[in-house]
Write a protein that holds these residues in place. Structure first.
Motif, mmCIF file in Angstrom:
data_model
loop_
_atom_site.group_PDB
_atom_site.id
_atom_site.type_symbol
_atom_site.label_atom_id
_atom_site.label_comp_id
_atom_site.label_asym_id
_atom_site.label_seq_id
_atom_site.Cartn_x
_atom_site.Cartn_y
_atom_site.Cartn_z
ATOM 1 N N ASN A 175 35.745 49.309 38.019
ATOM 2 C CA ASN A 175 35.275 48.052 38.061
ATOM 3 C C ASN A 175 35.118 46.720 37.915
ATOM 4 O O ASN A 175 35.355 46.265 37.566
ATOM 5 C CB ASN A 175 33.881 48.367 39.127
ATOM 6 C CG ASN A 175 34.735 49.122 40.385
ATOM 7 O OD1 ASN A 175 34.444 48.665 41.116
ATOM 8 N ND2 ASN A 175 33.252 50.403 40.678
ATOM 9 N N ALA A 176 35.374 47.030 36.475
ATOM 10 C CA ALA A 176 35.798 46.302 35.514
ATOM 11 C C ALA A 176 37.281 45.809 35.174
ATOM 12 O O ALA A 176 37.548 44.571 35.862
ATOM 13 C CB ALA A 176 35.293 46.929 34.177
ATOM 14 N N PHE A 177 37.967 46.884 35.738
ATOM 15 C CA PHE A 177 39.225 46.419 35.953
ATOM 16 C C PHE A 177 39.766 45.102 37.503
ATOM 17 O O PHE A 177 40.328 44.581 37.580
ATOM 18 C CB PHE A 177 40.563 47.728 36.576
ATOM 19 C CG PHE A 177 41.759 47.771 36.445
ATOM 20 C CD1 PHE A 177 42.726 46.732 35.468
ATOM 21 C CD2 PHE A 177 41.923 47.576 37.676
ATOM 22 C CE1 PHE A 177 44.497 46.383 36.040
ATOM 23 C CE2 PHE A 177 43.311 47.613 38.223
ATOM 24 C CZ PHE A 177 44.173 47.275 37.320
ATOM 25 N N VAL A 178 39.124 46.032 38.500
ATOM 26 C CA VAL A 178 38.461 45.527 39.501
ATOM 27 C C VAL A 178 38.400 44.072 39.474
ATOM 28 O O VAL A 178 39.031 42.743 39.644
ATOM 29 C CB VAL A 178 38.445 46.564 40.769
ATOM 30 C CG1 VAL A 178 38.381 45.533 42.017
ATOM 31 C CG2 VAL A 178 38.638 47.841 41.166
ATOM 32 N N LEU A 179 37.379 44.026 38.713
ATOM 33 C CA LEU A 179 36.624 42.185 38.667
ATOM 34 C C LEU A 179 37.664 41.609 37.855
ATOM 35 O O LEU A 179 37.581 40.901 38.060
ATOM 36 C CB LEU A 179 35.651 42.441 37.511
ATOM 37 C CG LEU A 179 34.692 41.708 37.386
ATOM 38 C CD1 LEU A 179 33.787 40.800 38.937
ATOM 39 C CD2 LEU A 179 33.543 41.492 36.646
ATOM 40 N N SER A 180 38.294 42.108 36.828
ATOM 41 C CA SER A 180 39.039 41.138 36.061
ATOM 42 C C SER A 180 40.165 41.130 36.632
ATOM 43 O O SER A 180 41.085 39.825 36.113
ATOM 44 C CB SER A 180 39.610 42.369 34.540
ATOM 45 O OG SER A 180 40.510 42.832 34.854
ATOM 46 N N LEU A 181 40.517 41.910 38.232
ATOM 47 C CA LEU A 181 42.428 41.298 38.815
ATOM 48 C C LEU A 181 41.362 40.093 39.412
ATOM 49 O O LEU A 181 42.185 38.783 39.436
ATOM 50 C CB LEU A 181 42.775 42.664 39.525
ATOM 51 C CG LEU A 181 43.241 43.466 38.613
ATOM 52 C CD1 LEU A 181 43.775 44.414 39.541
ATOM 53 C CD2 LEU A 181 44.952 42.777 38.116
ATOM 54 N N TRP A 182 40.034 40.027 40.108
ATOM 55 C CA TRP A 182 39.539 38.929 41.075
ATOM 56 C C TRP A 182 39.832 37.914 39.957
ATOM 57 O O TRP A 182 39.686 36.780 40.835
ATOM 58 C CB TRP A 182 38.405 39.347 41.564
ATOM 59 C CG TRP A 182 38.784 40.695 42.943
ATOM 60 C CD1 TRP A 182 39.015 42.001 42.942
ATOM 61 C CD2 TRP A 182 39.931 40.151 44.085
ATOM 62 N NE1 TRP A 182 39.092 42.255 44.366
ATOM 63 C CE2 TRP A 182 39.779 40.523 45.168
ATOM 64 C CE3 TRP A 182 40.245 38.747 44.661
ATOM 65 C CZ2 TRP A 182 40.239 41.006 46.051
ATOM 66 C CZ3 TRP A 182 40.733 38.532 45.909
ATOM 67 C CH2 TRP A 182 41.331 39.505 46.371
ATOM 68 N N ALA A 183 39.195 38.289 38.803
ATOM 69 C CA ALA A 183 39.191 36.691 38.123
ATOM 70 C C ALA A 183 40.105 35.955 38.000
ATOM 71 O O ALA A 183 39.919 35.350 38.038
ATOM 72 C CB ALA A 183 38.159 37.395 36.375
ATOM 73 N N CYS A 184 41.411 36.904 37.575
ATOM 74 C CA CYS A 184 42.412 36.441 37.509
ATOM 75 C C CYS A 184 42.910 35.532 38.783
ATOM 76 O O CYS A 184 43.058 34.028 38.597
ATOM 77 C CB CYS A 184 43.927 37.361 37.322
ATOM 78 S SG CYS A 184 43.465 38.606 36.186
ATOM 79 N N VAL A 185 42.742 36.017 40.314
ATOM 80 C CA VAL A 185 43.294 35.208 41.463
ATOM 81 C C VAL A 185 42.175 34.126 41.645
ATOM 82 O O VAL A 185 42.610 33.245 41.778
ATOM 83 C CB VAL A 185 43.145 36.382 42.968
ATOM 84 C CG1 VAL A 185 42.983 35.338 43.908
ATOM 85 C CG2 VAL A 185 43.667 37.619 42.654
ATOM 86 N N TRP A 186 40.797 34.241 40.844
ATOM 87 C CA TRP A 186 40.142 33.121 40.470
ATOM 88 C C TRP A 186 40.996 32.240 39.785
ATOM 89 O O TRP A 186 40.969 30.743 40.669
ATOM 90 C CB TRP A 186 38.677 33.093 40.202
ATOM 91 C CG TRP A 186 38.031 32.110 40.192
ATOM 92 C CD1 TRP A 186 37.595 31.148 39.455
ATOM 93 C CD2 TRP A 186 36.545 31.726 41.198
ATOM 94 N NE1 TRP A 186 36.751 30.647 39.952
ATOM 95 C CE2 TRP A 186 35.982 30.598 40.241
ATOM 96 C CE3 TRP A 186 35.630 32.796 41.794
ATOM 97 C CZ2 TRP A 186 34.890 30.251 41.068
ATOM 98 C CZ3 TRP A 186 34.732 32.384 42.301
ATOM 99 C CH2 TRP A 186 34.195 31.362 42.124
#
Length: 195
Positions: free
Chosen positions: A130-141
């Motif tokens: 979920n840290a990986f998933v969160l980092s991807l969503w941060a990139c989308v942000w």
């Protein structure tokens, strides 16, 4: 998920469903969950026949009236909620489903104690995924800010747009995968093939 294949390289485990929701099950638990589903539900229309099926709620909405029932009108009350629950993440790759799974797995240890691998195996794996998933969503942000000429505080607009359409895609796929294949129509086809 049916072949229970595991990627050759660890980084490949993160590529299966990172945009399905803001948090989700790691690959290994996704495979375990699906194996538990097949172990508990052998018949297409009898969910939880051999224990808890993590996907029971999906099928309850489409089978409330019971298979082959004359109470077909009850479907009108429940079936419209199927796309809604998938959209909000109650499918194998969604956040609501991950919460449901985490409340049931891993099984408790002897005497109702905490599973001996909970803190050493399961929690670290979940945090890492979920840290990986969160980092991807941060990139989308971030993609929704400076490249579009917006301030950092408005990245949510792009992130929620991406999430909205990703949820529609994953919901459509999961409705076919879970709800159609475990429907009265699929069971009828299976029964006709058996003769």
């Amino acid at each position: 998920m049916h072949g229970a294949t595991f990627p050759v390289y660890e980084w490949q485990r993160f590529l299966t469903h990172p945009f399905a929701d803001f948090f989700s099950l790691p690959w290994e638990e996704f495979v375990l969950e699906h194996n538990r589903h097949h172990a508990s539900t052998v018949d297409l229309l009898i969910q939880g026949e051999f224990g808890w099926d993590p996907e029971e709620f999906h099928y309850a909405l489409q089978q409330w009236a019971g298979p082959w029932s004359s109470n077909w009108y009850k479907y009108l009350l429940t079936v419209p909620f199927i796309p809604v629950i998938h959209f909000f993440g109650l499918n194998d790759t969604g956040s609501l489903f991950a919460l449901e799974w985490w409340m049931h797995f891993p099984d408790e240890g002897a005497g109702g104690k905490c599973n001996k691998e909970f803190w050493t195996k399961w929690v670290p794996r979940r945090i890492k995924h979920n840290a990986f998933v969160l980092s991807l969503w941060a990139c989308v942000w971030l993609l929704g800010t400076y490249p579009l000429g917006r301030p950092l505080s408005e990245g949510w607009r792009f992130m929620f747009t991406v999430s909205f359409f990703a949820r529609i895609g994953f919901s459509s796929a999961w409705m076919f995968i879970t709800n159609f294949t475990h429907s009265v129509v699929a069971a009828r086809d299976q029964a006709l093939k058996k003769g």
